[in-house]
Design an enzyme around this catalytic site. Structure first.
Site, PDB file in Angstrom:
ATOM      1  N   CYS A 132      45.611 104.584  73.381  1.00  0.00           N
ATOM      2  CA  CYS A 132      47.051 104.728  73.338  1.00  0.00           C
ATOM      3  C   CYS A 132      47.650 106.049  72.648  1.00  0.00           C
ATOM      4  CB  CYS A 132      47.437 103.552  72.290  1.00  0.00           C
ATOM      5  SG  CYS A 132      49.447 103.238  72.326  1.00  0.00           S
ATOM      6  N   HIS A 142      44.551  98.528  74.671  1.00  0.00           N
ATOM      7  CA  HIS A 142      43.735  98.425  73.391  1.00  0.00           C
ATOM      8  C   HIS A 142      42.536  97.813  73.363  1.00  0.00           C
ATOM      9  CE1 HIS A 142      46.774 100.566  70.958  1.00  0.00           C
ATOM     10  NE2 HIS A 142      47.789 100.232  71.865  1.00  0.00           N
ATOM     11  N   GLU A 201      40.284  97.649  71.359  1.00  0.00           N
ATOM     12  CA  GLU A 201      39.672  97.220  69.971  1.00  0.00           C
ATOM     13  C   GLU A 201      40.480  95.861  69.344  1.00  0.00           C
ATOM     14  OE1 GLU A 201      42.159  99.440  70.582  1.00  0.00           O
ATOM     15  OE2 GLU A 201      43.486  99.682  69.279  1.00  0.00           O
TER      16      GLU A 201
END
Lengths: 217, 736
Positions: free
Chosen positions: A85, A192, A194
């Site tokens: 991002c 994302h 994560e």
């Protein structure tokens, strides 16, 4: 493997990135934006957020930060660097990855669980093969990756496009979600990974990508 | 136009009686600076002039309560050494003037209340109310508020986990923007705003002070908005979430390093309110050197510095020994920090400007001696004492078409368009994201979780304030229980009209009574809240709208339950209290019959706690596959919504109301659509002791919603129902 996770004053996902690195078996090390000391890490994770506020253009100031000078040298020496991002935006601004990120074509911030198509097997996509669809959240207002048609063709021919959106979520050229550099050790994407490392939160498909920075890119 | 010879105190909104009281307290006439400070602290927004006496009725204590009302936010113990701080606050008037900045700074303000308690903000919820979705003004305000909330919340990295959006003509001129924030902290490291220690320093840190929001609290929050009054535009504050993000991290680091004696955010009435609150709580005196405040503009008057509502500022009390460490931490986060005053002995707030005293006010006068006015409630004659006669309402020809019509109604339709513009993932704890009955957030790295829901019902409160407000509390608690949590405490935002006239005094008194009764029935306290009065315009007050934020606790995030059916073959049950659903005040009455009238049923107070406990216990024991509260649109809409992950349903509902349409679409009962695997039905029945638990059907994979009630059968495709539910908001907003 020790992975440095960079914190700018406006970074939002650094704690999540550190947690994801640890869940994937690495040791997370905090790297501060104002320092050019990478603390002898084996890989670098640039997480999402708004670096220095991004009032001008996402990542435009962050590329000049002390930590980015060190990361450029680290990447040039072949060290694995993952940008997610805002991290992806910073890597593009810094010239470590091709293309630029523009505002979403629909003009709104967009947060959803996106289907991504794996373009080719690589160290950044773990055991997934070309054509596999993985599910990873995305959340951005300026996430439309752009490159000229010629540049895109070159990147595709060189195998640098690693992930595409299954649907057109933001107007990205060629629906590109993630690209790597020519050497393959620097990878950036808007979604994302994560946030996709635990089934409880929705998906574990992001583990393959986070693990990429552990396995040397 | 102002009449030029109107006395200053009246122009600032103070009455002649209030001026006399100020003169008494000071022993002299106040100067202009002092009058400006008094006018803000004695406004409704800061001083709760018309609501403080009433709010005493609310229960505020309980075994989990670590901090009740009075601090920046309420705090409850959630176990494992963890606590959560939470509060809801309104930003209605600024949002009606400038929706983007109004809503954005509303989020910023409520976040500062949370980290002022030493808690890391981890979640926000938003309750939004606008005029009819067909109104261009309503759509413009809606779009601006959503963009503003997203802009601020996304940039500071706090996940949105839920909320509500309501469209009703009564909010056309005066929209409601209520923002709730939740933070997590170690139960042992609770921070206070109470100043202490003569000789200690007052440090102002964060953004520089400008003219934005001068008089905002009194001008914008305590007077009616007149139509087309452009002169109030400059009073709206402008937010910068990047500065707030640095302020959050910097503040939490200061707290973690134990460097602060006390911490307070600067909100309404700026330094005036923050410093007098700190002094009052600690029973100390303060000296402030206003010329030391870093300014954005060079020619500001002392009173402007004192009351400016510039955003992203905090005030801390620091010992001289720790000052260097505080300055070092602030510098690391690139947050300017300045010593602007110190604690002295005595009982006064003394402000100087280049060594000249510009204001000298007894703290107790400012904070504690604010006049408190009792209200004189008069029951409006329009209020019905009996429910409507259903015979006056023709039954629909096609109940399936009615179901689709209700699913597409703006108040029922999917709000995904809204929360897709918010970051719902940051923090890696969002176990249940927006779109379910309650958001569920794991308190990472702990396995514990909280559930939170934010609910109001202005329509029902307008018909019967006591019942409406009580049912809003019960609904918020039920939503949290549906997600698998034990409801633990609530925060409230009371959005009402002018308390000095018309129906509002009665509405306020009765609504607070209803909230108190519901909280007592559930044995949960109110730990924080906010009052927003004077929500009026040319057409009169808004519908009285108490908004309730409920927080519940789950021992493990893995116990969380979603609203949608999980498995074909699962048994569908309705777990309910003994209230019979009615048409009065329902979405069905409004959308299909175009009316809002009658008297909603008395909510099931006596069974409310048992109902919530059954849901939370069932979730903890893994008995419940899905649970969805029947709210707007009744039990038929709830059953239909439970299919939206792709499964079908076949169910037969008892015709308890004696009219299929009212049994299907009526509201006011505490009813929850539960699904479970067949082998768990008996265990669930044991948990539902004292409640009604009816086995009504099965989850199917047939792709259809089949609901029978009496002689009526609804049979619609899941795809059609989902389409009806999904399209309303995005289609309306595409034509912005």
């Amino acid at each position: 493997m020790r992975v440095g996770v960079v914190t700018f004053p406006g970074t939002c996902d650094d704690r999540d990135a550190r947690r994801a690195v640890e869940l994937c078996g690495g040791v997370a090390v905090t790297l501060w934006h104002g320092s050019n000391d990478l603390d002898d890490v084996d890989g670098v994770f640039l997480p999402g957020g708004f670096s220095y506020g991004d009032h001008l253009r996402c990542g435009a100031l962050a590329r000049f930060s002390p930590v980015m000078g060190a990361i450029s040298a680290f990447a040039a020496a072949g060290g694995p660097v993952l940008g997610v991002c805002n991290g992806f935006q910073v890597l593009c601004e810094a010239g470590l990855l091709p293309g630029v990120l523009r505002a979403n074509h629909h003009g709104r911030f967009n947060c959803l669980e996106a289907d991504l198509v794996v373009e080719r097997a690589s160290a950044w996509t773990g055991a997934f093969s070309a054509g596999d669809t993985i599910r990873v959240p995305l959340k951005h207002g300026e996430g439309a990756w752009y490159a000229s048609d010629d540049d895109l063709r070159e990147l595709e021919a060189a195998g640098q496009v690693l992930l595409r959106y299954a649907d057109d979520v933001n107007g990205a050229t060629g629906r590109v979600a993630g690209v790597c550099n020519a050497e393959g050790n620097v990878f950036g994407l808007m979604p994302h990974p994560e946030h996709a490392v635990e089934a409880l939160i929705g998906s574990t498909d992001g583990r393959a990508i986070v693990s990429g920075v552990l396995s040397g890119g | 136009m102002q009449v030029v010879d109107t006395p200053l105190h009246r122009r600032l909104g103070l009455t002649d009686g209030e001026l006399a009281r100020i003169c008494d307290d000071l022993g002299r006439e106040p100067n202009g600076f002092e009058l400006a400070v008094y006018s803000l602290l004695w406004s409704e927004h800061c001083g709760y002039k018309h609501s403080a006496l009433l709010l005493r009725r609310l229960p505020t204590t309980g075994p989990r309560v670590l901090q009740g009302p009075g601090e920046n936010a309420g705090v409850i113990d959630v176990g494992d050494g963890l606590a959560v701080a939470f509060k809801v606050e309104s930003h209605n008037h600024p949002s009606a003037v400038e929706p983007f900045q109004g809503a954005a700074t509303g989020v910023g303000g409520i976040l500062r209340d949370i980290f002022a308690m030493g808690a890391r903000p981890i979640a926000t919820l938003d309750s939004l109310r606008f005029g009819d979705l067909a109104s261009p003004r309503a759509r413009r305000l809606f779009d601006g508020a959503v963009r503003g909330i997203g802009h601020y919340g996304n940039c500071v990295g706090v996940a949105n986990i839920g909320g509500e959006v309501v469209f009703e003509p009564g909010y056309e001129q005066n929209c409601l923007v209520n923002a709730m924030a939740i933070g997590v902290l170690d139960a042992s490291s609770l921070q206070s705003a109470s100043a202490a220690g003569v000789g200690n320093l007052v440090v102002l840190y964060g953004a520089r002070t400008g003219r934005d929001g001068i008089g905002g609290a009194s001008v914008l929050a305590s007077q009616d908005i007149d139509q087309g009054d452009g002169s109030k535009r400059p009073s709206v504050q402008i937010g910068d979430p990047f500065t707030e993000k640095k302020l959050i991290e910097c503040s939490l680091e200061l707290v973690a390093r134990g460097l602060l004696v006390s911490l307070q955010d600067l909100g309404a009435a700026g330094l005036a309110s923050a410093t007098s609150e700190m002094a009052s709580k600690g029973a100390v005196a303060l000296e402030l050197a206003l010329d030391r405040v870093p300014l954005r503009e060079t020619d500001m008057e002392p009173f402007e510095i004192m009351v400016s509502e510039s955003q992203e500022r905090m005030a801390a009390v620091v010992t001289p020994e720790q000052l260097a460490a505080v300055e070092e931490t602030c510098a690391r986060w690139e947050v300017p920090a300045t010593v602007i005053g110190r604690i002295v002995s005595g009982d006064r707030l003394v402000c100087t400007y280049h060594d000249a005293v510009v204001g000298d006010i007894p703290v107790a006068s400012l904070v504690d001696n604010c006049p408190r006015y009792p209200l004189t409630p008069v029951r409006p004659e329009r209020l019905a004492t009996e429910p409507v006669d259903p015979a006056a309402y023709p039954a629909p020809a096609d109940h399936g078409a009615t179901l689709l019509q209700l699913l597409a109604a703006p108040n029922v339709a999917s709000k995904e368009w809204v929360w897709r513009q918010y970051d719902t993932y940051v923090g890696s704890g969002s176990v249940v994201r927006p779109g379910s009955d309650a958001g569920v957030l794991r308190l990472t790295p702990s396995d514990r979780a909280i559930a939170a829901s934010l609910d109001g019902n202005g329509r029902r409160t307008w018909l019967d304030p006591l019942r409406g407000a009580a049912s809003a509390v019960l609904e918020a608690a039920r939503n949290v229980a549906c997600a698998g949590a034990e409801p633990a405490a609530v925060t409230n935002c009371l959005n009402f009209g002018n308390p000095e006239r018309g129906e509002t005094p009665y509405m306020l008194v009765e609504a607070i009574e209803g909230m108190a009764q519901a909280c007592e029935a559930l044995a949960i306290p109110v730990v924080s809240g906010n009052v927003s009065l004077y929500n009026e315009h040319g057409g009169g007050p808004i519908p009285p709208t108490p908004v309730i934020g409920c927080v519940g606790v789950l021992e493990s995030a893995s116990h969380a339950v979603r609203a949608t059916f999980r498995q074909p073959g699962d048994v569908v049950l309705i777990l309910a209290d003994d209230v019979i659903a009615a048409i009065d005040g329902s979405e069905y009455q409004r959308t299909v019959h175009g009316r809002t009238e009658g008297r909603p049923p008395a909510p099931g107070l006596s069974q409310a706690a048992r109902l919530c406990r059954a849901l939370a216990d069932g979730a903890r024991r893994g008995l419940i596959a899905s649970a969805h509260d029947a709210a707007d649109g009744g039990v038929a809409v709830a059953i239909a919504e439970a299919t939206f992950d792709g499964l079908g349903v076949e169910a037969t509902i008892a015709d308890a109301a004696g009219r299929a349409d009212i049994s299907l679409f009526g509201e006011g009962a505490g009813a929850v659509v539960v699904s479970c695997s067949p082998e768990h039905v008996d265990a669930l029945r044991a948990l539902a002791d004292g409640l009604a638990l009816a086995e009504v059907g099965r989850v199917t994979d047939g792709g259809r919603i089949v609901i029978r009630c009496g002689a009526t059968t609804i049979d619609v495709a899941v795809a059609d129902a989902r389409f009806a539910h999904a399209r309303t908001i995005p289609d309306a907003m595409a034509a912005l």
